[in-house]
Design an enzyme around this catalytic site. Structure first.
Site, PDB file in Angstrom:
ATOM      1  N   HIS A 306      30.903  20.414  80.598  1.00  0.00           N
ATOM      2  CA  HIS A 306      31.833  21.120  81.468  1.00  0.00           C
ATOM      3  C   HIS A 306      31.318  21.050  82.891  1.00  0.00           C
ATOM      4  O   HIS A 306      30.114  21.084  83.110  1.00  0.00           O
ATOM      5  CB  HIS A 306      31.940  22.602  81.029  1.00  0.00           C
ATOM      6  N   ASP A 363      37.464  23.466  74.100  1.00  0.00           N
ATOM      7  CA  ASP A 363      38.265  22.553  73.278  1.00  0.00           C
ATOM      8  C   ASP A 363      37.604  22.176  71.962  1.00  0.00           C
ATOM      9  O   ASP A 363      38.244  21.587  71.096  1.00  0.00           O
ATOM     10  CB  ASP A 363      38.558  21.267  74.069  1.00  0.00           C
TER      11      ASP A 363
END
Ligand code: ACO
Length: 427
Positions: A306, A363
């Site tokens: 991320h 996710d």
């Protein structure tokens, strides 16, 4: 004494103000740098650029902290509903009982699509991606509501927000029904937001879908966790488009387009596809870890890494716990969850992932949760979009309240310098 940063360029010192956020984050304010020095700053991908000052969402990526309007995501996940969270994001405070009931009633009232817009669904091919349908239909809504193209007061903002938040759910469910060749289910006024979505998705003639409260709760949780995430790609897109004073429907539609990409909201589909491949073929998960480490493969481990989190994404932790619970309720043993946990374990022990601080992101587990609820993979990203809609709206509103300038980055030109035009016969 206000803090000052000093920058020396061509022997001249420029004093740049230092800004401090409410959580102590610091920024060097370069807004006047070009005017004063002729220099710009270069930061492709905006990894080090604050594009705005915002009071909506706070993330501390090193600590794995996420807060909406000061409330910790874990607390909201435990106690709030998606609709309450949506209000919180847009208006800055948790709603009073009266506000919550009024908003909920307005969303119920606004759930139906105008019958004039339904024929658009006939024009989409059977396998049209729901994200394409959603972004198109948001612009159809802009055609439908000329009175909301310019939002000038609180009543218009409330109506525009309610229409979008309520109808994105109906559009998404209708896109799914269209893909299955099933008749559309009108929204049911007795259901709340998430239950109504499940009804519109799964009720069939003569067989009403029973909304299990724990499944409805899990969907609420999914939506809360996705509701905002400060200046991510799609939200920045909404702000850029909105900065041109583009209407709310179209700005949110642009956010949907940005979210569609596999490096952003599309990653949840890729994760499930990867896990399914491992389950079906019996491949070793380690093979995927090794491929992700090999730069020449061009493969990235979806659901890992991320831009902001260099620690656990708190949303991934909450989702992982919810997946286990939902699988128990629906009585399914999904082998992909076991593979996912195995992969997480392998990655977190691997020096490549440790050195780069790559952890599971939101996710990684969200697709398994959605599948347990019965939602197919081609709907995953659109589910993310439904969840992110309040975040897009609140950022659009904040941008307008701030009355900011049109967003317009600069560049360093690296192309050809001036040259004379060459006639066609001489090329
Ligand atoms: N698998 C393998 N290596 C990775 C991964 C991954 N998933 N993510 C990052 N890396 C590596 C990069 O190759 C880079 O290595 P290097 O330093 O040797 O060059 C290093 O880790 C730093 O990563 P960046 O690419 O600089 O990270 P960036 O902030 O640009 O990208 C992103 C973040 C897009 C999320 C990236 O981690 C990625 O592609 N992940 C997989 C896709 C994904 O899960 N997207 C969902 C993001 S969350 C969301 O949108 C909801």
């Amino acid at each position: 004494m206000p803090e000052i940063a000093r920058l020396i360029l061509d022997g001249k010192t420029y004093e740049l103000p230092v800004l401090t956020g409410t959580e102590g984050e610091k920024a060097v304010d370069i807004r006047r740098l070009r005017e004063e020095s002729g220099y710009i700053t270069l930061d492709d991908g905006y990894g080090n650029t604050g594009s705005c000052q915002s009071a909506i969402t706070f993330i501390d990526g090193d600590q794995g902290i996420l807060r909406y309007r000061g409330y910790d995501i874990q607390e909201l996940a435990e106690h709030s509903t998606f609709i309450e969270t949506a209000w919180l994001l847009i208006y800055g405070e948790l709603p009073t009982v009266e506000q919550a009931e009024g908003f909920s009633a307005l969303l119920t009232e606004q759930a139906m699509l105008h019958t004039d817009t339904l024929h658009h669904f006939e024009g989409f091919p059977e396998h049209a991606p729901p994200m394409a349908i959603l972004s198109a239909m948001l612009n159809v809504m802009a055609c439908q509501h000329p009175e909301l193209l310019k939002i000038e007061n609180e009543a218009q903002l409330l109506m525009g927000s309610a229409k979008i938040i309520s109808k994105v759910r109906t559009i998404a469910a209708f896109a799914y029904r269209k893909s299955k060749g099933l008749p559309f289910n009108d929204p049911h006024p007795d259901y709340k937001y998430c239950g109504n979505f499940l009804h519109m998705m799964f009720s069939i003639p003569y067989h009403h879908y029973e909304v299990h409260p724990d499944i409805e709760r899990a969907l609420n949780l999914f939506m809360i966790l996705h509701a905002d995430h400060e200046q991510n790609c799609s939200t920045s897109t909404v702000r850029i488009v909105g900065s041109a004073r583009t209407n709310l429907f179209t700005s949110v539609s642009a956010g949907v387009c940005a979210l569609w990409g596999p490096l952003h909201g599309g990653a949840n589909v890729e994760v499930v596809q990867m896990l399914d491949e491992i389950v079906k073929t019996g491949k070793n998960p380690r093979e995927f870890i090794e491929r992700a480490k090999d730069k020449s493969s061009g493969f990235k481990l979806s659901g890992f890494g991320h831009r902001v989190y260099k620690n656990f994404d708190p949303r991934a932790r909450i989702l992982k716990a919810s997946v286990e619970k939902v699988l128990k309720i629906v009585g399914i043993r999904d082998k992909s969850l076991e593979v996912a946990m195995q992969m997480e374990d392998l990655a977190l022990k691997d020096p490549y992932f440790i050195e780069r601080k790559l952890y599971p992101n939101v996710d990684f587990y969200s697709g398994i949760l959605l599948r347990a609820i019965g939602i197919p993979a081609d709907m995953f990203t659109v589910m993310f979009a439904i969840g992110r809609t309040p975040g897009w709206i609140s950022n659009w509103k904040e941008l307008l309240d701030q009355g900011g300038r049109i967003n317009r980055p600069r560049q360093i030109y690296t192309g050809k310098t001036l040259r004379p035009y060459v006639g066609r016969e001489d090329r």
